[in-house]
Design an enzyme around this catalytic site. Structure first.
Site, PDB file in Angstrom:
ATOM      1  N   PRO A 201       0.829  -1.226   0.000  1.00 37.79           N
ATOM      2  CA  PRO A 201       0.000   0.000   0.000  1.00 37.79           C
ATOM      3  C   PRO A 201       0.853   1.262   0.000  1.00 37.79           C
ATOM      4  O   PRO A 201       0.344   2.353  -0.241  1.00 37.79           O
ATOM      5  CB  PRO A 201      -0.830  -0.131   1.278  1.00 37.79           C
ATOM      6  CG  PRO A 201      -0.097  -1.092   2.140  1.00 37.79           C
ATOM      7  CD  PRO A 201       0.672  -2.002   1.229  1.00 37.79           C
TER       8      PRO A 201
ATOM      9  N   GLU B 134       1.838  -8.072   8.477  1.00 40.18           N
ATOM     10  CA  GLU B 134       2.242  -6.657   8.506  1.00 40.18           C
ATOM     11  C   GLU B 134       3.120  -6.290   7.316  1.00 40.18           C
ATOM     12  O   GLU B 134       3.525  -5.138   7.159  1.00 40.18           O
ATOM     13  CB  GLU B 134       2.986  -6.345   9.816  1.00 40.18           C
ATOM     14  CG  GLU B 134       2.097  -6.362  11.045  1.00 40.18           C
ATOM     15  CD  GLU B 134       0.853  -5.492  10.882  1.00 40.18           C
ATOM     16  OE1 GLU B 134       0.981  -4.369  10.396  1.00 40.18           O
ATOM     17  OE2 GLU B 134      -0.235  -5.973  11.216  1.00 40.18           O
TER      18      GLU B 134
ATOM     19  N   ARG C 207      -3.033  -7.290 -20.906  1.00 43.15           N
ATOM     20  CA  ARG C 207      -3.805  -6.654 -21.986  1.00 43.15           C
ATOM     21  C   ARG C 207      -2.924  -5.827 -22.926  1.00 43.15           C
ATOM     22  O   ARG C 207      -3.308  -5.558 -24.047  1.00 43.15           O
ATOM     23  CB  ARG C 207      -4.904  -5.747 -21.410  1.00 43.15           C
ATOM     24  CG  ARG C 207      -6.043  -6.495 -20.768  1.00 43.15           C
ATOM     25  CD  ARG C 207      -7.105  -5.541 -20.254  1.00 43.15           C
ATOM     26  NE  ARG C 207      -7.826  -4.838 -21.297  1.00 43.15           N
ATOM     27  CZ  ARG C 207      -8.756  -5.366 -22.070  1.00 43.15           C
ATOM     28  NH1 ARG C 207      -9.087  -6.632 -21.917  1.00 43.15           N
ATOM     29  NH2 ARG C 207      -9.362  -4.651 -22.993  1.00 43.15           N
TER      30      ARG C 207
ATOM     31  N   ASP D 221     -10.130   1.270 -24.957  1.00 39.06           N
ATOM     32  CA  ASP D 221     -10.479   1.143 -23.533  1.00 39.06           C
ATOM     33  C   ASP D 221     -10.350   2.484 -22.814  1.00 39.06           C
ATOM     34  O   ASP D 221      -9.542   3.321 -23.212  1.00 39.06           O
ATOM     35  CB  ASP D 221      -9.523   0.170 -22.818  1.00 39.06           C
ATOM     36  CG  ASP D 221      -9.926  -1.276 -22.992  1.00 39.06           C
ATOM     37  OD1 ASP D 221     -11.066  -1.532 -23.398  1.00 39.06           O
ATOM     38  OD2 ASP D 221      -9.081  -2.155 -22.712  1.00 39.06           O
TER      39      ASP D 221
HETATM   40  N1  SAM Z   1       1.316  -2.954   7.454  1.00 36.49           N
HETATM   41  C1  SAM Z   1       1.246  -2.655   6.054  1.00 36.49           C
HETATM   42  C2  SAM Z   1       1.128  -1.152   5.865  1.00 36.49           C
HETATM   43  O1  SAM Z   1       0.310  -0.556   6.541  1.00 36.49           O
HETATM   44  O2  SAM Z   1       1.810  -0.607   4.964  1.00 36.49           O
HETATM   45  C3  SAM Z   1       0.038  -3.346   5.409  1.00 36.49           C
HETATM   46  C4  SAM Z   1       0.184  -4.803   5.269  1.00 36.49           C
HETATM   47  S1  SAM Z   1      -1.147  -5.534   4.423  1.00 36.49           S
HETATM   48  C5  SAM Z   1      -2.227  -6.027   5.714  1.00 36.49           C
HETATM   49  C6  SAM Z   1      -0.514  -7.075   3.871  1.00 36.49           C
HETATM   50  C7  SAM Z   1      -0.027  -7.100   2.441  1.00 36.49           C
HETATM   51  O3  SAM Z   1      -1.087  -6.816   1.550  1.00 36.49           O
HETATM   52  C8  SAM Z   1       1.048  -6.108   2.074  1.00 36.49           C
HETATM   53  O4  SAM Z   1       2.320  -6.562   2.455  1.00 36.49           O
HETATM   54  C9  SAM Z   1       0.908  -6.011   0.577  1.00 36.49           C
HETATM   55  O5  SAM Z   1       1.601  -7.043  -0.097  1.00 36.49           O
HETATM   56  C10 SAM Z   1      -0.590  -6.226   0.369  1.00 36.49           C
HETATM   57  N2  SAM Z   1      -1.328  -4.969   0.150  1.00 36.49           N
HETATM   58  C11 SAM Z   1      -2.174  -4.368   1.013  1.00 36.49           C
HETATM   59  N3  SAM Z   1      -2.705  -3.256   0.500  1.00 36.49           N
HETATM   60  C12 SAM Z   1      -2.195  -3.133  -0.750  1.00 36.49           C
HETATM   61  C13 SAM Z   1      -2.367  -2.175  -1.802  1.00 36.49           C
HETATM   62  N4  SAM Z   1      -3.163  -1.124  -1.653  1.00 36.49           N
HETATM   63  N5  SAM Z   1      -1.695  -2.375  -2.950  1.00 36.49           N
HETATM   64  C14 SAM Z   1      -0.870  -3.423  -3.104  1.00 36.49           C
HETATM   65  N6  SAM Z   1      -0.667  -4.370  -2.136  1.00 36.49           N
HETATM   66  C15 SAM Z   1      -1.315  -4.227  -0.988  1.00 36.49           C
END
Ligand code: SAM
Length: 247
Positions: free
Chosen positions: A88, A115, A153, A168
């Site tokens: 994220p 996490e 795509r 698209d």
């Molecule tokens: N503790 C992290 C933080 O707040 O940055 C969030 C961890 S999340 C619960 C678990 C995993 O989900 C991350 O390591 C990532 O691989 C994936 N993930 C969660 N949100 C994402 C997003 N918006 N885009 C891409 N991957 C995401």
């Protein structure tokens, strides 16, 4: 294009990669998508991939050892591939970036859980962190699928009719025009006459006008970055005028 996905839940990808254009592209050899179980890269009897965080606190962290083993091996097998950590905190995944990735030789996608992954993995082995939006998923698998679908795509030969990709939403900076199919009239709603006319120039003009209209109404901020011709600007003026008159 070869795409490697590293995950602790390989079966998550079973159905999505067995359906539709992605599956057909894999069968034809246009795409080579390999899903790797991170547990296969563990060395302990219990195949542990996570551990408690240093410093305490809630949640678990994905251990570096299996991720280093997996990524070092896959970087050797998929040379030139971009190693992406789904996160994220990453760069926002937008169409311009999708198109750029579509020209790269491959991707190695790392799906986090809990996490997230031990920071040393990101420092040593990740080329880019990518986020699919400003929200937090439970794991990177859903995000990895978004990358696979969108990049696939762009790869020549994946979508049967390349012109459908070019029209698209977002491809040329605008949203797509509306689409209709048979019947010509349904529950009192008729398909726009011009689409039944067989006049290809008039249809193309209607589609461009409607793409501009959809963008103006739904995502006006996109117009600032879109490549617009003098004709487009005239059409936009007409649309704005018609909207002001309540047409
Ligand atoms: N503790 C992290 C933080 O707040 O940055 C969030 C961890 S999340 C619960 C678990 C995993 O989900 C991350 O390591 C990532 O691989 C994936 N993930 C969660 N949100 C994402 C997003 N918006 N885009 C891409 N991957 C995401």
């Amino acid at each position: 294009m070869r795409i490697d996905i590293v995950t602790i839940f390989p079966s998550f990808f079973d159905s999505p990669l067995r359906e539709g254009v992605i599956h057909r592209a894999c069968e034809r050899g246009v795409l080579d998508i390999r899903v790797h179980d991170l547990r296969a890269f563990t060395l302990d009897r219990h195949r542990v991939t996570d551990d408690a965080p240093y410093g305490g606190g809630a949640g678990m962290v994905m251990k570096p050892e299996p991720l280093f083993a997996a990524l070092e091996q896959l970087k050797g097998e998929n040379p030139g591939a971009t190693t992406v950590l789904l996160s994220p905190q990453g760069r926002l995944w937008r169409q311009a970036l999708v198109r750029e990735y579509g020209t790269r030789p491959g991707m190695i996608l790392v799906c986090g859980r809990y996490e997230g992954v031990d920071e040393r993995v990101r420092e040593a082995l990740v080329d880019e962190e990518i986020s699919i939006g400003d929200y937090v998923l439970t794991g990177g698998e859903t995000a990895a699928l978004v990358l696979v679908e969108t990049v696939a795509r762009q790869v020549p030969g994946v979508v049967g009719q390349p012109e459908s990709v070019a029209q698209d939403s977002f491809f040329a900076g605008l949203l797509d025009h509306p689409h209709y199919t048979r019947p010509a009239e349904f529950r009192g709603r008729a398909v726009p006459e011009v689409l039944l006319s067989g006049d290809h120039a008039a249809i193309a003009r209607w589609r461009r006008r409607e793409a501009l209209r959809q963008t103006l109404r739904k995502r006006p901020e996109l117009l600032a970055a879109a490549e617009l011709s003098a004709d487009d600007l005239k059409l936009l003026e007409e649309i704005r005028g018609a909207d002001d008159r309540g047409c």
